[in-house]
Design a protein around this motif. Structure first.
Motif, PDB file in Angstrom:
ATOM      1  N   THR A  55      -5.603  61.609  32.159  1.00 16.73           N
ATOM      2  CA  THR A  55      -6.141  62.908  31.759  1.00 16.73           C
ATOM      3  C   THR A  55      -7.667  62.932  31.776  1.00 16.73           C
ATOM      4  N   GLU A  56      -8.298  61.798  31.454  1.00 18.78           N
ATOM      5  CA  GLU A  56      -9.759  61.753  31.533  1.00 18.78           C
ATOM      6  C   GLU A  56     -10.219  61.971  32.964  1.00 18.78           C
ATOM      7  N   ALA A  57      -9.496  61.368  33.920  1.00 17.98           N
ATOM      8  CA  ALA A  57      -9.846  61.553  35.333  1.00 17.98           C
ATOM      9  C   ALA A  57      -9.612  63.000  35.762  1.00 17.98           C
ATOM     10  N   VAL A  58      -8.573  63.625  35.196  1.00 13.12           N
ATOM     11  CA  VAL A  58      -8.297  65.027  35.531  1.00 13.12           C
ATOM     12  C   VAL A  58      -9.447  65.922  35.059  1.00 13.12           C
ATOM     13  N   VAL A  59      -9.917  65.695  33.828  1.00 14.86           N
ATOM     14  CA  VAL A  59     -11.028  66.491  33.291  1.00 14.86           C
ATOM     15  C   VAL A  59     -12.272  66.307  34.152  1.00 14.86           C
ATOM     16  N   SER A  60     -12.544  65.068  34.573  1.00 12.67           N
ATOM     17  CA  SER A  60     -13.714  64.801  35.415  1.00 12.67           C
ATOM     18  C   SER A  60     -13.554  65.453  36.785  1.00 12.67           C
ATOM     19  N   ALA A  61     -12.356  65.342  37.366  1.00 15.50           N
ATOM     20  CA  ALA A  61     -12.111  65.954  38.683  1.00 15.50           C
ATOM     21  C   ALA A  61     -12.212  67.470  38.602  1.00 15.50           C
ATOM     22  N   ALA A  62     -11.761  68.039  37.489  1.00 19.26           N
ATOM     23  CA  ALA A  62     -11.869  69.492  37.317  1.00 19.26           C
ATOM     24  C   ALA A  62     -13.328  69.919  37.239  1.00 19.26           C
ATOM     25  N   ALA A  63     -14.156  69.103  36.578  1.00 24.53           N
ATOM     26  CA  ALA A  63     -15.576  69.446  36.453  1.00 24.53           C
ATOM     27  C   ALA A  63     -16.248  69.503  37.813  1.00 24.53           C
ATOM     28  N   THR A  64     -15.831  68.622  38.738  1.00 27.78           N
ATOM     29  CA  THR A  64     -16.413  68.654  40.084  1.00 27.78           C
ATOM     30  C   THR A  64     -16.006  69.917  40.832  1.00 27.78           C
ATOM     31  N   ARG A  65     -14.953  70.559  40.363  1.00 22.58           N
ATOM     32  CA  ARG A  65     -14.495  71.824  40.964  1.00 22.58           C
ATOM     33  C   ARG A  65     -15.005  73.029  40.170  1.00 22.58           C
ATOM     34  N   SER A 112      -9.435  88.060  36.811  1.00 25.21           N
ATOM     35  CA  SER A 112      -9.346  87.933  38.265  1.00 25.21           C
ATOM     36  C   SER A 112      -9.428  86.481  38.734  1.00 25.21           C
ATOM     37  N   ALA A 113      -9.793  85.563  37.833  1.00 22.64           N
ATOM     38  CA  ALA A 113      -9.987  84.169  38.240  1.00 22.64           C
ATOM     39  C   ALA A 113      -8.845  83.257  37.827  1.00 22.64           C
ATOM     40  N   VAL A 114      -7.817  83.794  37.173  1.00 25.20           N
ATOM     41  CA  VAL A 114      -6.752  82.938  36.645  1.00 25.20           C
ATOM     42  C   VAL A 114      -6.065  82.155  37.745  1.00 25.20           C
ATOM     43  N   ASN A 115      -5.588  82.826  38.775  1.00 23.62           N
ATOM     44  CA  ASN A 115      -4.829  82.143  39.828  1.00 23.62           C
ATOM     45  C   ASN A 115      -5.685  81.127  40.575  1.00 23.62           C
ATOM     46  N   GLU A 116      -6.917  81.479  40.876  1.00 22.33           N
ATOM     47  CA  GLU A 116      -7.795  80.539  41.575  1.00 22.33           C
ATOM     48  C   GLU A 116      -8.102  79.334  40.694  1.00 22.33           C
ATOM     49  N   ALA A 117      -8.305  79.564  39.406  1.00 19.62           N
ATOM     50  CA  ALA A 117      -8.587  78.456  38.492  1.00 19.62           C
ATOM     51  C   ALA A 117      -7.417  77.489  38.421  1.00 19.62           C
ATOM     52  N   VAL A 118      -6.206  78.008  38.373  1.00 20.99           N
ATOM     53  CA  VAL A 118      -5.033  77.135  38.317  1.00 20.99           C
ATOM     54  C   VAL A 118      -4.870  76.364  39.625  1.00 20.99           C
ATOM     55  N   GLY A 119      -5.235  76.982  40.738  1.00 20.73           N
ATOM     56  CA  GLY A 119      -5.206  76.253  42.005  1.00 20.73           C
ATOM     57  C   GLY A 119      -6.147  75.059  41.990  1.00 20.73           C
ATOM     58  N   HIS A 120      -7.337  75.239  41.454  1.00 22.99           N
ATOM     59  CA  HIS A 120      -8.277  74.117  41.318  1.00 22.99           C
ATOM     60  C   HIS A 120      -7.750  73.082  40.327  1.00 22.99           C
ATOM     61  N   LEU A 121      -7.094  73.549  39.275  1.00 20.26           N
ATOM     62  CA  LEU A 121      -6.532  72.622  38.291  1.00 20.26           C
ATOM     63  C   LEU A 121      -5.454  71.748  38.926  1.00 20.26           C
ATOM     64  N   ARG A 122      -4.630  72.348  39.765  1.00 19.10           N
ATOM     65  CA  ARG A 122      -3.603  71.554  40.446  1.00 19.10           C
ATOM     66  C   ARG A 122      -4.223  70.449  41.273  1.00 19.10           C
ATOM     67  N   GLY A 123      -5.300  70.753  41.978  1.00 21.49           N
ATOM     68  CA  GLY A 123      -5.985  69.733  42.765  1.00 21.49           C
ATOM     69  C   GLY A 123      -6.527  68.624  41.899  1.00 21.49           C
TER      70      GLY A 123
END
Length: 469
Positions: A411-421, A452-463
């Motif tokens: 999960t720490e890596a996920v938070v860091s990867a999300a920040a890069t997005r 308007s950003a919900v779907n795009e944000a979740v797409g980045h979260l999946r990545g």
């Protein structure tokens, strides 16, 4: 000769007694040039009119206009007809863009972190009108120092509002206005310590900031486990000597549980048995989407419960307005112990009082409640589509939910990867005070996420989650 002034464009501090000889206009020029080169007068600053500066310095206007003219010829100043003379020289390198300082992290494009309401929905015009009206209509006697506990008009209206909306039983004298829930807990912990109470039970997991405030007040935060039914009141018997507990029964953070009725009754029974007190953080109480909100615990036993609330989740934390409702014996002690406590400005207190009295605050909450409900539904659907099989937990309430992740996910890596997005998220494990837990997931806030950003944000979260695996 020193002119000690501070206002931009109208006042200026110059030292004409510095070493050096020559005509007065040369000394004015040298002093101005030195101030500009040292960065004390920044580029773009409008200088005082020559007549005003001459009067401040006790010299002729010609000396000032001559100094201005010479500095303009040297490129330090810019003079335009019909406009103020401004500084044009700067020793700062031109980078072509403004970079954030070390204390200013770049704003994330997608805000899925908990803790903020929809800042876009802040009623700017209504708030500005309320402040303007109070500034013009308030009696001059109201512009002095407010009494301990806050402005009496706001305390009266808060007591009425909390009675009808949260089932709180209180008189205006029981209400103490503060700057935030954090501030209220800090002040109350000082009173607890003065009464010999040395520890406060805290929900585990829970807000790390409040644990820090308790510790800073000289008390020990004692972790008390929570589950889907809220605080595990049965565990309190295992903490001998504990007489105070901080809980958020309306919507526990971060797990999102609502304290079940039998545990509410058990918690109050415990408080009476140990001669203790319950600190009720009325967190997210206004926003329940699947049913009507439950009433505050304070109404069940006003002698044993202290209620804390602020505008940080309903309007904006920038306002710095909160309150606590305590039994008279605690309120009197609070006011005696901390007479110099910081309060919100009187005009802001009166402005909020006006919103309460006119019903504008209720209308704002109704509008936000519908907006957040729709946004939560959209977020849950998007998570089900992009991350099928990943469970979501937490009551349909408040401004956040829990996304449970497999134990194999870092999960720490996920938070860091999300920040890069450019995506802000929060690790559920960060809210635990102990390492003995099995919680694994993310705390996702949707209060400050654009619809308007919900779907795009979740797409980045999946990545980011795929990268964390």
């Amino acid at each position: 000769m020193r002119v000690s002034q501070t206002n931009l464009a109208g006042d200026l501090l110059l030292d004409l007694a510095q070493p050096g000889t020559g005509p007065l206009h040369e000394r004015v020029k040298r002093s101005l040039r030195s101030a500009i080169r040292k960065g004390r007068i920044e580029v773009g600053t409008a200088l005082p009119p020559s007549r005003q500066l001459a009067a401040d310095l006790g010299c002729s206007r010609w000396a000032v206009t001559e100094a201005y003219g010479q500095l303009a010829a040297e490129g330090y100043l810019e003079a335009r007809s019909g406009s103020a003379t401004r500084v044009r020289w700067s020793n700062a390198p031109d980078t072509g863009s403004v970079r954030p300082t070390a204390h200013e992290a770049p704003a994330a494009r997608f805000d899925l972190a908990p803790g903020l309401p929809d800042l876009r929905a802040f009623p700017r015009r209504r708030w500005a009108d309320a402040v303007r009206a109070q500034a013009t209509q308030a009696a001059f006697t109201e512009l002095g120092y407010p009494p301990p506990g806050g402005h009496l008009r706001l305390r009266r209206l808060l007591a009425e509002y909390l009675g009808r909306s949260r089932g709180v039983l209180a008189n205006p004298q029981d209400v103490t206005v503060c700057t935030s829930v954090t501030d209220g807990v800090r002040r109350f912990c000082q009173a607890l310590r003065a009464n010999g109470i040395t520890a406060v039970g805290c929900e585990e997991p829970g807000w790390t900031r409040l644990r820090g405030v308790i510790r800073a007040a000289g008390l020990e935060p004692v972790p008390v486990r929570t589950d889907d039914g809220g605080l595990r009141t049965g565990d309190l018997a295992g903490h001998a000597g504990l007489r105070a507990v901080l809980t958020a029964p309306a919507h526990q953070f971060p797990l999102g549980a609502v304290l079940v009725p039998e545990r509410r009754a058990a918690l109050l029974d415990w408080a009476r048995r140990v001669d203790g007190v319950v600190l009720e953080d009325d967190y997210d109480a206004e926003f329940r989407y699947d049913r009507r909100p439950v009433a505050a615990m304070q109404g069940m036993d006003p002698s044993r419960v202290v209620l804390f609330k602020s505008l940080s989740k309903t309007l904006s934390p920038a306002l710095g307005i909160g309150w606590l409702v305590a039994p008279p014996r605690w309120t009197d002690q609070l006011h005696q112990m901390d007479q110099a406590a910081t309060q919100p400005s009187t005009l802001d207190q009166l402005a909020f009082a006006a919103l309460l009295e006119s019903g504008a605050y209720d209308r704002h909450l109704r509008s936000c409640r519908q907006r957040y409900r729709n946004r939560r539904d959209t977020l849950v659907r998007a998570l089900a589509h992009e991350l099928p099989g990943t469970p979501v937990s937490g009551a349909a309430a408040g401004l956040h939910l829990i996304l449970r992740l497999p134990p194999t996910t870092d999960t720490e890596a996920v938070v860091s990867a999300a920040a890069t997005r450019s995506l802000r998220t929060a690790d559920l494990a960060a809210y635990h005070a102990t390492t003995v837990h099995t919680d694994h997931g993310l705390v996702l806030g949707y209060g400050n996420l654009a619809d308007s950003a919900v779907n795009e944000a979740v797409g980045h979260l999946r990545g980011a989650i795929e990268e964390g695996r």
